[in-house]
Design an enzyme around this catalytic site. Structure first.
Site, PDB file in Angstrom:
ATOM      1  N   ASP A  75       0.842  -1.204   0.000  1.00  0.00           N
ATOM      2  CA  ASP A  75       0.000   0.000   0.000  1.00  0.00           C
ATOM      3  C   ASP A  75       0.874   1.250   0.000  1.00  0.00           C
ATOM      4  O   ASP A  75       2.102   1.157   0.107  1.00  0.00           O
ATOM      5  CB  ASP A  75      -0.960  -0.013   1.203  1.00  0.00           C
ATOM      6  CG  ASP A  75      -0.259  -0.234   2.535  1.00  0.00           C
ATOM      7  OD1 ASP A  75       0.988  -0.337   2.553  1.00  0.00           O
ATOM      8  OD2 ASP A  75      -0.939  -0.312   3.560  1.00  0.00           O
TER       9      ASP A  75
ATOM     10  N   GLU B 120      -9.566  -0.435   5.612  1.00  0.00           N
ATOM     11  CA  GLU B 120      -9.971   0.121   6.901  1.00  0.00           C
ATOM     12  C   GLU B 120     -11.304  -0.485   7.344  1.00  0.00           C
ATOM     13  O   GLU B 120     -12.112  -0.909   6.500  1.00  0.00           O
ATOM     14  CB  GLU B 120     -10.153   1.640   6.759  1.00  0.00           C
ATOM     15  CG  GLU B 120      -8.895   2.403   6.341  1.00  0.00           C
ATOM     16  CD  GLU B 120      -7.991   2.754   7.509  1.00  0.00           C
ATOM     17  OE1 GLU B 120      -7.905   1.968   8.480  1.00  0.00           O
ATOM     18  OE2 GLU B 120      -7.347   3.816   7.432  1.00  0.00           O
TER      19      GLU B 120
ATOM     20  N   ASN C 123      -6.561  -0.219  14.534  1.00  0.00           N
ATOM     21  CA  ASN C 123      -8.010  -0.362  14.348  1.00  0.00           C
ATOM     22  C   ASN C 123      -8.368  -1.667  13.630  1.00  0.00           C
ATOM     23  O   ASN C 123      -9.505  -1.859  13.225  1.00  0.00           O
ATOM     24  CB  ASN C 123      -8.565   0.835  13.560  1.00  0.00           C
ATOM     25  CG  ASN C 123      -7.941   0.948  12.167  1.00  0.00           C
ATOM     26  OD1 ASN C 123      -7.105   0.140  11.788  1.00  0.00           O
ATOM     27  ND2 ASN C 123      -8.364   1.961  11.417  1.00  0.00           N
TER      28      ASN C 123
ATOM     29  N   HIS D 241      -7.028  -2.698  10.743  1.00  0.00           N
ATOM     30  CA  HIS D 241      -6.849  -2.697   9.280  1.00  0.00           C
ATOM     31  C   HIS D 241      -5.691  -3.602   8.869  1.00  0.00           C
ATOM     32  O   HIS D 241      -4.765  -3.842   9.654  1.00  0.00           O
ATOM     33  CB  HIS D 241      -6.680  -1.263   8.724  1.00  0.00           C
ATOM     34  CG  HIS D 241      -5.383  -0.586   9.004  1.00  0.00           C
ATOM     35  ND1 HIS D 241      -5.250   0.792   9.088  1.00  0.00           N
ATOM     36  CD2 HIS D 241      -4.121  -1.053   9.206  1.00  0.00           C
ATOM     37  CE1 HIS D 241      -3.993   1.108   9.314  1.00  0.00           C
ATOM     38  NE2 HIS D 241      -3.288   0.010   9.400  1.00  0.00           N
TER      39      HIS D 241
HETATM   40  C1  F6R Z   1       1.798  -0.684   6.059  1.00  0.00           C
HETATM   41  C2  F6R Z   1       0.456  -1.235   6.278  1.00  0.00           C
HETATM   42  C3  F6R Z   1      -0.253  -1.055   7.562  1.00  0.00           C
HETATM   43  C4  F6R Z   1       0.587  -1.479   8.765  1.00  0.00           C
HETATM   44  C5  F6R Z   1      -0.189  -1.315  10.070  1.00  0.00           C
HETATM   45  C6  F6R Z   1       0.671  -1.623  11.267  1.00  0.00           C
HETATM   46  O1  F6R Z   1       2.262  -0.951   4.773  1.00  0.00           O
HETATM   47  O2  F6R Z   1      -0.072  -1.807   5.388  1.00  0.00           O
HETATM   48  O3  F6R Z   1      -1.459  -1.777   7.522  1.00  0.00           O
HETATM   49  O4  F6R Z   1       0.979  -2.810   8.611  1.00  0.00           O
HETATM   50  O5  F6R Z   1      -0.696  -0.025  10.187  1.00  0.00           O
HETATM   51  O6  F6R Z   1       1.704  -0.694  11.353  1.00  0.00           O
HETATM   52  P1  F6R Z   1       2.911  -0.891  12.361  1.00  0.00           P
HETATM   53  O7  F6R Z   1       3.629  -2.113  11.956  1.00  0.00           O
HETATM   54  O8  F6R Z   1       3.774   0.328  12.196  1.00  0.00           O
HETATM   55  O9  F6R Z   1       2.307  -1.010  13.723  1.00  0.00           O
END
Ligand code: F6R
Length: 238
Positions: free
Chosen positions: A67, A143, A136, A138
């Site tokens: 993403d 989301e 959350n 995701h």
């Molecule tokens: C990033 C992504 C997000 C993260 C998620 C957790 O490419 O797709 O879904 O994996 O927000 O982020 P961290 O690992 O920083 O807690």
């Protein structure tokens, strides 16, 4: 879903690295989908160390970016692209032709999503998808919502996602997200989800409760036959 619990982030990362290397050994041309953020950073660092010892192992590896933040410059600090360049693409010497990634600031985001979807159709399916989980619930920028999207799409970012470390420090804030969809992820042959830290305890509990709901997009991973969840004891509540 296989759930492996570790005492530390380092141990969890080492296991993730070993699993990735194991899959690359089976298939040199593996298509690896890479999340960014805090969860996989150490894993990628360890992969970089493996590259130093055995560069030929990575000579066919293909990478697809999971993403991207939309409406920012591609090389802006905090972009998923900058992260991947630093932690994956440069350390593993992945050339352009073996890399697929959203442009962060396309003139037409829908056309950009179509372009990536088409690339994925040609290159895919993803062999191994590395995920983190958002606070959350995701995965990628899928989301929590009443309905989830199966394919690449322009995502409306939640307040919580905008507070993510990568975005909170940005001068120019992202106005949307570009992301692989739920089906793109669920069609991966294998998925590894990394969860660590006390701050993830609450969402980890919801995710691991096996209640599948679009309010916790990660919960759809329970429908996949080959998911490994690597979680540390700070995030895991037994
Ligand atoms: C990033 C992504 C997000 C993260 C998620 C957790 O490419 O797709 O879904 O994996 O927000 O982020 P961290 O690992 O920083 O807690």
């Amino acid at each position: 879903m296989r759930i492996d619990i570790f005492n530390t982030y380092d141990e969890l990362s080492l296991k993730a690295k070993e699993l990735i290397v194991q899959e690359i050994r089976k298939d040199k041309n593996l298509l690896l989908c890479t999340a960014t953020g805090g969860s996989p950073t150490k894993t990628y660092e360890l992969l970089g160390e493996t590259y130093q010892k055995e560069p030929e192992l990575f000579s066919g590896l293909r990478i697809i970016k999971l993403d991207e933040w939309g409406g920012i410059a591609l090389d802006q600090p905090g972009s998923c692209e900058s992260y991947l360049q630093k932690h994956v693409l440069q350390p593993l010497q992945i050339p352009e032709e073996r890399y697929t990634g959203f442009n962060s600031n396309p003139e037409n985001p829908n056309a950009e999503c179509k372009r990536i979807q088409e690339r994925l159709r040609k290159e895919g399916p993803i062999d191994l998808c590395i995920l983190g989980i958002g606070m959350n619930g995701h995965i990628a920028f899928n989301e929590p919502a009443e309905f989830l999207e199966p394919f690449c799409h322009q995502a409306e970012l939640s307040e919580m996602s905008l507070q993510h470390k990568m975005a909170s420090g940005m001068q120019v804030k992202p106005t949307y997200g570009l992301t692989l969809g739920m089906a793109d992820i669920l069609h991966s042959k294998m998925i590894i989800i990394l969860i660590h830290g006390t701050h993830k305890k609450e969402i980890a509990k919801k995710f691991l409760s096996k209640k599948i709901s679009s309010s916790v997009p990660a919960s759809f991973l329970w429908l996949h036959p080959n998911v490994i969840c690597l979680i540390d004891s700070n995030a895991y509540e037994s």
